[in-house]
Design a protein around this motif. Structure first.
Motif, PDB file in Angstrom:
ATOM      1  N   SER A 182       0.888  -1.145  -0.021  1.00 41.94           N
ATOM      2  CA  SER A 182       0.071   0.140   0.121  1.00 41.94           C
ATOM      3  C   SER A 182       0.904   1.168   0.123  1.00 41.94           C
ATOM      4  CB  SER A 182      -0.929   0.018   1.270  1.00 41.94           C
ATOM      5  OG  SER A 182      -1.810  -1.146   1.185  1.00 41.94           O
ATOM      6  N   ASN A 183       2.180   1.036  -0.285  1.00 47.44           N
ATOM      7  CA  ASN A 183       3.016   2.318   0.008  1.00 47.44           C
ATOM      8  C   ASN A 183       3.093   3.128   1.323  1.00 47.44           C
ATOM      9  OD1 ASN A 183       4.152   1.727  -2.640  1.00 47.44           O
ATOM     10  ND2 ASN A 183       2.422   2.695  -3.729  1.00 47.44           N
ATOM     11  N   ALA A 184       2.603   2.355   2.145  1.00 41.21           N
ATOM     12  CA  ALA A 184       2.414   2.992   3.608  1.00 41.21           C
ATOM     13  C   ALA A 184       3.548   2.793   4.660  1.00 41.21           C
ATOM     14  CB  ALA A 184       1.171   2.366   4.162  1.00 41.21           C
ATOM     15  N   GLN A 185       3.509   3.224   5.740  1.00 40.28           N
ATOM     16  CA  GLN A 185       4.640   3.045   6.620  1.00 40.28           C
ATOM     17  C   GLN A 185       3.845   3.222   7.929  1.00 40.28           C
ATOM     18  OE1 GLN A 185       7.459   5.946   7.836  1.00 40.28           O
ATOM     19  NE2 GLN A 185       6.529   7.295   6.263  1.00 40.28           N
ATOM     20  N   VAL A 186       4.209   2.346   8.977  1.00 40.10           N
ATOM     21  CA  VAL A 186       3.835   2.633  10.233  1.00 40.10           C
ATOM     22  C   VAL A 186       4.994   2.922  11.178  1.00 40.10           C
ATOM     23  CG1 VAL A 186       3.054   1.283  12.511  1.00 40.10           C
ATOM     24  CG2 VAL A 186       2.066   0.735  10.085  1.00 40.10           C
ATOM     25  N   ARG A 187       4.834   3.877  12.013  1.00 40.56           N
ATOM     26  CA  ARG A 187       6.023   4.450  13.131  1.00 40.56           C
ATOM     27  C   ARG A 187       5.398   5.166  14.096  1.00 40.56           C
ATOM     28  NH1 ARG A 187       6.120   9.974  12.520  1.00 40.56           N
ATOM     29  NH2 ARG A 187       5.928  11.056  10.305  1.00 40.56           N
ATOM     30  N   ARG A 188       6.336   5.640  15.179  1.00 36.37           N
ATOM     31  CA  ARG A 188       5.735   6.281  16.186  1.00 36.37           C
ATOM     32  C   ARG A 188       5.709   7.732  15.867  1.00 36.37           C
ATOM     33  NH1 ARG A 188       6.489   3.537  21.314  1.00 36.37           N
ATOM     34  NH2 ARG A 188       7.802   1.510  21.023  1.00 36.37           N
ATOM     35  N   ALA A 189       4.611   8.363  16.601  1.00 34.58           N
ATOM     36  CA  ALA A 189       4.519   9.759  16.218  1.00 34.58           C
ATOM     37  C   ALA A 189       5.689  10.526  16.786  1.00 34.58           C
ATOM     38  CB  ALA A 189       3.091  10.282  16.891  1.00 34.58           C
ATOM     39  N   THR A 190       5.616  11.725  16.467  1.00 39.32           N
ATOM     40  CA  THR A 190       6.872  12.853  17.016  1.00 39.32           C
ATOM     41  C   THR A 190       5.886  14.041  16.676  1.00 39.32           C
ATOM     42  OG1 THR A 190       7.678  13.742  14.920  1.00 39.32           O
ATOM     43  CG2 THR A 190       8.412  11.623  15.836  1.00 39.32           C
ATOM     44  N   SER A 225       5.765   9.187  21.510  1.00 39.44           N
ATOM     45  CA  SER A 225       6.057   7.855  21.101  1.00 39.44           C
ATOM     46  C   SER A 225       5.212   6.830  21.572  1.00 39.44           C
ATOM     47  CB  SER A 225       7.557   7.740  21.492  1.00 39.44           C
ATOM     48  OG  SER A 225       7.532   7.579  22.782  1.00 39.44           O
ATOM     49  N   ASP A 226       4.167   6.968  22.417  1.00 39.20           N
ATOM     50  CA  ASP A 226       3.134   5.845  22.814  1.00 39.20           C
ATOM     51  C   ASP A 226       2.144   5.844  21.378  1.00 39.20           C
ATOM     52  OD1 ASP A 226       4.318   4.996  24.850  1.00 39.20           O
ATOM     53  OD2 ASP A 226       2.962   5.864  26.273  1.00 39.20           O
ATOM     54  N   VAL A 227       2.194   6.662  20.658  1.00 44.90           N
ATOM     55  CA  VAL A 227       1.000   6.716  19.701  1.00 44.90           C
ATOM     56  C   VAL A 227       1.678   6.187  18.356  1.00 44.90           C
ATOM     57  CG1 VAL A 227      -0.528   8.090  18.187  1.00 44.90           C
ATOM     58  CG2 VAL A 227      -0.275   8.733  20.651  1.00 44.90           C
ATOM     59  N   PHE A 228       0.964   5.230  17.677  1.00 45.33           N
ATOM     60  CA  PHE A 228       1.626   4.848  16.156  1.00 45.33           C
ATOM     61  C   PHE A 228       0.832   5.246  15.465  1.00 45.33           C
ATOM     62  CE2 PHE A 228       3.673   1.893  19.398  1.00 45.33           C
ATOM     63  CZ  PHE A 228       4.605   1.580  19.012  1.00 45.33           C
ATOM     64  N   LEU A 229       1.402   5.577  14.165  1.00 44.92           N
ATOM     65  CA  LEU A 229       0.851   6.242  13.071  1.00 44.92           C
ATOM     66  C   LEU A 229       0.864   5.343  11.833  1.00 44.92           C
ATOM     67  CD1 LEU A 229       2.023   9.852  13.391  1.00 44.92           C
ATOM     68  CD2 LEU A 229      -0.230   8.972  14.308  1.00 44.92           C
ATOM     69  N   LEU A 230      -0.214   5.166  10.869  1.00 42.90           N
ATOM     70  CA  LEU A 230      -0.157   4.729   9.579  1.00 42.90           C
ATOM     71  C   LEU A 230      -0.136   5.629   8.670  1.00 42.90           C
ATOM     72  CD1 LEU A 230      -0.650   2.087   7.823  1.00 42.90           C
ATOM     73  CD2 LEU A 230      -2.987   2.564   8.092  1.00 42.90           C
ATOM     74  N   MET A 232       0.708   7.254   4.680  1.00 43.51           N
ATOM     75  CA  MET A 232       0.571   7.008   3.170  1.00 43.51           C
ATOM     76  C   MET A 232       1.282   8.613   2.741  1.00 43.51           C
ATOM     77  SD  MET A 232      -2.277   5.091   1.806  1.00 43.51           S
ATOM     78  CE  MET A 232      -2.587   3.293   2.333  1.00 43.51           C
ATOM     79  N   GLY A 233       2.429   8.536   2.285  1.00 46.21           N
ATOM     80  CA  GLY A 233       3.011   9.889   2.409  1.00 46.21           C
ATOM     81  C   GLY A 233       3.112  10.726   3.639  1.00 46.21           C
ATOM     82  N   GLU A 234       2.607  11.929   3.495  1.00 42.02           N
ATOM     83  CA  GLU A 234       2.668  12.752   4.786  1.00 42.02           C
ATOM     84  C   GLU A 234       1.481  12.827   5.499  1.00 42.02           C
ATOM     85  OE1 GLU A 234       3.947  16.616   3.913  1.00 42.02           O
ATOM     86  OE2 GLU A 234       6.043  15.948   3.496  1.00 42.02           O
ATOM     87  N   ARG A 235       0.420  12.081   4.781  1.00 47.67           N
ATOM     88  CA  ARG A 235      -0.935  11.959   5.335  1.00 47.67           C
ATOM     89  C   ARG A 235      -1.318  10.594   6.396  1.00 47.67           C
ATOM     90  NH1 ARG A 235      -6.736  11.759   2.061  1.00 47.67           N
ATOM     91  NH2 ARG A 235      -8.008  11.969   3.688  1.00 47.67           N
ATOM     92  N   VAL A 236      -1.521  10.901   7.398  1.00 41.51           N
ATOM     93  CA  VAL A 236      -1.991   9.996   8.483  1.00 41.51           C
ATOM     94  C   VAL A 236      -3.352   9.193   8.273  1.00 41.51           C
ATOM     95  CG1 VAL A 236      -2.660   9.629  10.892  1.00 41.51           C
ATOM     96  CG2 VAL A 236      -0.966  11.296  10.260  1.00 41.51           C
ATOM     97  N   HIS A 237      -3.245   8.063   8.173  1.00 44.87           N
ATOM     98  CA  HIS A 237      -4.387   7.107   7.874  1.00 44.87           C
ATOM     99  C   HIS A 237      -5.013   6.424   8.874  1.00 44.87           C
ATOM    100  CE1 HIS A 237      -5.663   8.180   3.906  1.00 44.87           C
ATOM    101  NE2 HIS A 237      -4.221   8.455   3.541  1.00 44.87           N
ATOM    102  N   GLY A 238      -4.067   6.328  10.004  1.00 46.94           N
ATOM    103  CA  GLY A 238      -4.556   5.452  11.263  1.00 46.94           C
ATOM    104  C   GLY A 238      -3.855   5.619  12.496  1.00 46.94           C
TER     105      GLY A 238
END
Length: 329
Positions: A182-190, A225-230, A232-238
């Motif tokens: 999906s060309n997505a990434q999951v990482r911790r928020a900053t 850092s306790d919040v994980f983001l999904l 796509m590009g710079e847009r948060v989808h999850g």
């Protein structure tokens, strides 16, 4: 009323004047051990919570032993249109109650009933902001029986807390593939994600989740850092909201039971994705990556609280540990 159960030498005091340790002890005697709380949880979720209604919240103490609480009750206002937008601004919550004997609670209830109450559409057991309980625990029969005796309506609908040991948990290959395809990434928020997170919540999950995650967790407590983001590009989808024993200063939701969860406790939820990416396997992928990160950080027993999705989370090894029933008056 039994004088042995409820002696004459008792008095009712405002809840805010009660000793937090004594309130904790009263609670822990009233509920099964898996619902044990600390005095700090009493302070955060009951005494110091901004929605607690001070003129409706009281404790029954022994006059000759003021640090011995025999019963207490805490009411809260609805968070809607106070902390965040939403319906039912005049709904009240019976946020917390505990007692040694039914006679103690009867006496305290009689005192509360003499107080002029604000207008309300209905009274709900638990489910308040900063809640301890999302409903009546099915194994707290003393609470259930007392509420029913005072004409509360109890629903057949059940909600659950779920737990599993995360030792060795790793995200599956299919989870990583769903993210990559999906060309997505999951990482911790900053902090740099602030605007993107706000846009996501405003569009997808306005209200309680937005307030708790962005305003409290990230901006106020600086636990980005306790919040994980999904993304796509710079847009948060999850997003996935997590808590851990080493990063969370003020446990909330199911993590209020951290003494039962054990030393290396953790929590997951709420979690959600935007409508645009549903059906692509990304919700489960986000869940798995977040759990794997918690496991890597040393979390063992992890809780997912206040859910009806026992079968769904069961696929990831979670089992029901607490069951609740909704109740209204």
């Amino acid at each position: 009323m039994s004088l042995r159960a409820c002696p004459n030498s008792v008095k009712v005091i405002p809840l805010t004047e009660a000793d937090p340790d004594a309130l904790r002890d009263c609670w822990n005697r009233c509920y099964p051990s898996k619902f044990s709380i600390t005095a700090e949880i009493v302070r955060l979720n009951i005494l110091h919570h901004p929605l607690t209604i001070s003129n409706l919240s009281f404790a029954l103490i022994e006059e000759d032993n003021p640090v011995s609480v025999r019963a207490f009750v805490c009411f809260k206002r609805s968070a809607h249109n106070r902390l965040f937008a939403g319906d039912h601004p005049d709904q009240l919550h019976l946020s917390a109650m505990a007692f040694r004997h039914k006679a103690d609670m009867d006496l305290l209830s009689g005192h509360v009933n003499r107080i002029e109450t604000p207008p309300k559409s209905k009274l709900v057991f638990g489910q308040d902001h900063g809640h301890l309980l999302p409903g009546i625990p099915t194994d707290a029969t003393n609470i259930r029986e007392w509420l029913i005796s005072y004409h509360w309506s109890v629903s057949d609908e059940k909600e659950f807390d779920l737990e599993r040991d995360l030792a060795g948990f790793k995200a599956s290959t299919s989870a990583h593939e769903s993210i990559a395809n999906s060309n997505a990434q999951v990482r911790r928020a900053t902090p740099a994600d602030d605007r993107a997170i706000e846009d996501f919540f405003s569009e997808t999950f306005p209200g309680r989740w937005q307030y708790d995650t962005l305003h409290l967790k990230c901006r106020s407590q600086q636990e980005w850092s306790d919040v994980f983001l999904l993304l796509m590009g710079e847009r948060v989808h999850g997003f996935a909201y997590t808590q851990t024993f080493h990063s969370t200063k003020e446990p909330v939701a199911g993590c209020v039971w951290h003494t039962s969860l054990g030393e290396n406790w953790g929590g997951l939820g709420p979690i959600g994705i935007s409508k645009d990416v549903r059906g692509m396997g990304l919700g489960g992928a986000l869940l798995e990556v977040a759990l794997a990160e918690l496991a890597q950080a040393g979390v063992r027993n992890c809780i997912i609280d206040w859910t009806t999705l026992a079968d769904f989370y069961g696929k990831y090894g979670f089992r029901v540990t607490r069951t609740y029933e909704k109740a209204v008056y």
